[in-house]
Design an enzyme around this catalytic site. Structure first.
Site, short mmCIF file in Angstrom:
data_model
loop_
_atom_site.label_atom_id
_atom_site.label_comp_id
_atom_site.label_asym_id
_atom_site.label_seq_id
_atom_site.Cartn_x
_atom_site.Cartn_y
_atom_site.Cartn_z
N TYR A 147 -20.22 -3.91 7.34
CA TYR A 147 -20.34 -4.61 8.63
C TYR A 147 -21.67 -5.36 8.71
O TYR A 147 -22.73 -4.82 8.40
CB TYR A 147 -20.24 -3.64 9.81
CG TYR A 147 -20.45 -4.34 11.15
CD1 TYR A 147 -19.49 -5.21 11.63
CD2 TYR A 147 -21.62 -4.17 11.87
CE1 TYR A 147 -19.67 -5.89 12.82
CE2 TYR A 147 -21.82 -4.85 13.07
CZ TYR A 147 -20.85 -5.71 13.54
OH TYR A 147 -21.04 -6.39 14.72
N GLY B 62 -18.39 -7.91 15.91
CA GLY B 62 -17.75 -7.48 17.14
C GLY B 62 -16.28 -7.21 16.93
O GLY B 62 -15.87 -6.49 16.00
N ARG C 106 -50.48 7.36 57.62
CA ARG C 106 -50.79 8.71 57.16
C ARG C 106 -50.15 9.03 55.81
O ARG C 106 -50.69 9.79 55.01
CB ARG C 106 -50.30 9.70 58.22
CG ARG C 106 -50.75 11.11 57.97
CD ARG C 106 -50.23 12.14 58.96
NE ARG C 106 -49.44 11.63 60.05
CZ ARG C 106 -48.41 12.30 60.59
NH1 ARG C 106 -48.04 13.47 60.08
NH2 ARG C 106 -47.73 11.81 61.61
N HIS D 240 -23.36 -17.95 19.61
CA HIS D 240 -23.93 -17.01 20.58
C HIS D 240 -25.03 -17.66 21.44
O HIS D 240 -25.43 -17.09 22.46
CB HIS D 240 -24.50 -15.79 19.87
CG HIS D 240 -23.45 -14.84 19.37
ND1 HIS D 240 -22.30 -15.25 18.74
CD2 HIS D 240 -23.39 -13.48 19.41
CE1 HIS D 240 -21.57 -14.19 18.42
NE2 HIS D 240 -22.20 -13.10 18.82
N ASN E 262 -29.64 -8.78 17.73
CA ASN E 262 -29.20 -7.46 18.19
C ASN E 262 -30.37 -6.63 18.72
O ASN E 262 -30.84 -5.72 18.05
CB ASN E 262 -28.56 -6.70 17.03
CG ASN E 262 -27.08 -6.50 17.24
OD1 ASN E 262 -26.63 -6.31 18.35
ND2 ASN E 262 -26.32 -6.56 16.16
#
Length: 516
Positions: free
Chosen positions: A56, A63, A287, A86, A199
């Site tokens: 891969y 994907g 306060r 992309h 990535n």
């Protein structure tokens, strides 16, 4: 090496280095160890690329398309194509400092030696940053899972000499022209390199690091403005006593109380109300300032721990392991960073809210213990700071909307392969807006509180030396003091810049000593 050079090694980087590169243009060098690690991991990728079995990211699609084995003659095209396809961002450009942080943090992971990228690609990334070339990156395009894909793709596109980028003179030109003008050769991506450049959680992480730097300043500034408001309202500083905070030992609470106490040292205003119009207790916004400010400080500390872990991480998929394996993983998921970005938006909104409540109290003659309505010169003829508080209230309302978490959402993508995403980029973008708004909110409280302190001085009461220093520095910065109504926006802008640049803290520290 000098103070303006950041050396990128194999073991991550620091928040200080991110800010130096992103905001101050620090130069970058790759360490010898990083170059060696890059070369070693590349040998592993090259060996896997030569095998017939699909791996891969090396010899497959990406994907939902990861099932296709890509032949060697198409792999360079595959890497170019992933970057081009992309780089699909839309909307306005994001800020130059965000893009520089994004690129630097991607380089940090590349230099770890776990990505399989060649040394020359990493060097080109450093060269582009050193040349002051900033890729055009758009607001929308990241779901914060599989990394900040579209933003990082626009950066990778510049390395290839494609798309648009901004030069050091601020002019947007074709990236190829800018690279050529600076003698930088475009990269020819090989197996895995396109994927490795995309990535990562680098965009959301860079924005987290810069938000933390800004919020540290704003929390200290808010301690100072809370002290000024307490003083102007003739409140008591007894609630700041260390022994009271020691019995509820949240660290930030004690720090904020100590900061306020040091600002108020020597004041002739605190507790004055006990002589004339006794009050058993001050309002919560006065306060409880150390408790609210302190809880935010503790959140910043936790956020810094998460950021530190991510800065030490190598975020990629797949990764090259020291034993030679290249393994897929889910480390690119932005959840750890996204949650923290949303948490910071929540505490920033609450800090803004308590600042606005003190401002409103200073302006209300029924609750300000002797101050004129709206701190006006001649109430009725003059409106004073009435609408400054409107502006502050509008900002607070916007902060509450920005505090709605982005990370509670998820939307599936990539044909349901990426079916749970972090939305971390969106969390980071809204946090940047929240931080900007918080600076404005603190500035309005500062402007009101210093005017109120000056009015008290005119009534014959002596402010603390640190308060006097804050007033003098703010007036010198262009934000004027009490008087008839005038065009108010320039004064508020001057106060905003004064706070944002850390000048309020710098003004009081010669009196108080260093504040935390």
């Amino acid at each position: 090496m000098d103070m303006h050079t950041v050396v990128v090694g194999t073991s991550g980087t620091t928040a200080e280095d991110v800010v130096a590169v992103a905001r101050h243009g620090a130069r970058i060098e790759l360490s010898t160890a990083a170059v060696d690690a890059l070369a070693a991991s590349r040998l592993i990728v090259d060996a896997l690329a030569a095998k017939p079995e699909p791996v891969y990211g090396v010899s497959t699609g990406f994907g939902a398309l990861a099932s296709r084995h890509i032949s060697p003659e198409l792999r360079a095209q595959l890497q170019r194509n992933i970057v081009r396809s992309h780089a699909a961002g839309m909307g306005p450009r994001v800020e130059r400092e965000v893009v520089r942080a994004l690129m630097f943090l991607r380089l940090k992971t590349v230099a770890s030696g776990h990505t399989g990228v060649r040394p020359e690609v990493a060097q080109t990334m450093a060269d582009v940053l050193n040349a002051g070339i900033t890729p055009v990156v758009h607001e929308y395009g990241s779901l914060g899972c599989s990394g900040d894909l579209a933003p990082l793709s626009h950066c990778a596109l510049t390395l290839m000499g494609e798309g648009d980028a901004e030069g050091p003179d601020g002019t947007v030109r074709p990236a190829g022209e800018l690279l050529a003008a600076h003698g930088i050769a475009p990269v020819e991506l090989r197996e895995k390199e396109g994927l490795a450049l995309l990535n990562g959680t680098d965009g959301m992480l860079g924005m987290l690091v810069m938000a933390l730097a800004d919020l540290r300043n704003l929390y200290t500034s808010a301690d100072i403005t809370a002290a000024l408001s307490l003083e102007a309202l003739l409140g008591t500083d007894k609630v700041l006593a260390p022994e009271l905070h020691a019995i509820r030992p949240h660290p930030g609470q004690g720090v904020s109380a100590d900061n306020m106490l040091r600002v108020l040292a020597g004041s002739g205003l605190t507790g004055h109300h006990q002589d004339d119009a006794p009050r058993v207790q001050d309002a919560y916004s006065v306060r409880c300032a150390p408790q609210v400010n302190g809880a935010g400080r503790d959140t910043l500390d936790y956020a810094a721990v998460v950021a530190g872990r991510e800065l030490a991480s190598s975020v990629d998929n797949p990764v090259v392991l020291p034993d030679g394996r290249v393994e897929s993983n889910g480390n690119f998921h932005g959840a750890p960073v996204a949650y923290i970005l949303d948490f910071l938006a929540i505490v920033a909104a609450d800090l803004g809210s308590i600042c606005e409540r003190r401002t409103d109290r200073l302006l209300d003659k029924n609750r300000s213990h002797g101050l004129p309505p709206f701190l006006a010169h001649d109430a009725g003829v003059d409106s004073g700071l009435m609408i400054a508080q409107y502006t502050q209230a509008a900002l607070v309302s916007e902060m509450k909307r920005l505090a709605v978490p982005a990370s509670a959402d998820s939307i599936p993508s990539s044909a349901m392969q990426e079916d749970h995403v972090s939305m971390g980029w969106s969390a980071a973008r809204k946090l940047r807006t929240a931080v900007d708004n918080l600076a404005r909110i603190v500035a309005v409280e500062l402007y009101a509180a210093t005017r109120a302190v000056e009015i008290r001085a005119a009534q014959g009461l002596t402010p603390a030396p640190a308060s006097q220093a804050a007033v003098a520095a703010l007036r010198a910065a262009g934000a004027q003091g009490p008087g008839p109504d005038r065009f108010l926006a320039p004064d508020l802008a001057a106060a905003d810049t004064f706070v944002r640049e850390g000048r309020l803290v710098a003004a009081v520290e010669p009196v108080t000593g260093p504040l935390a």
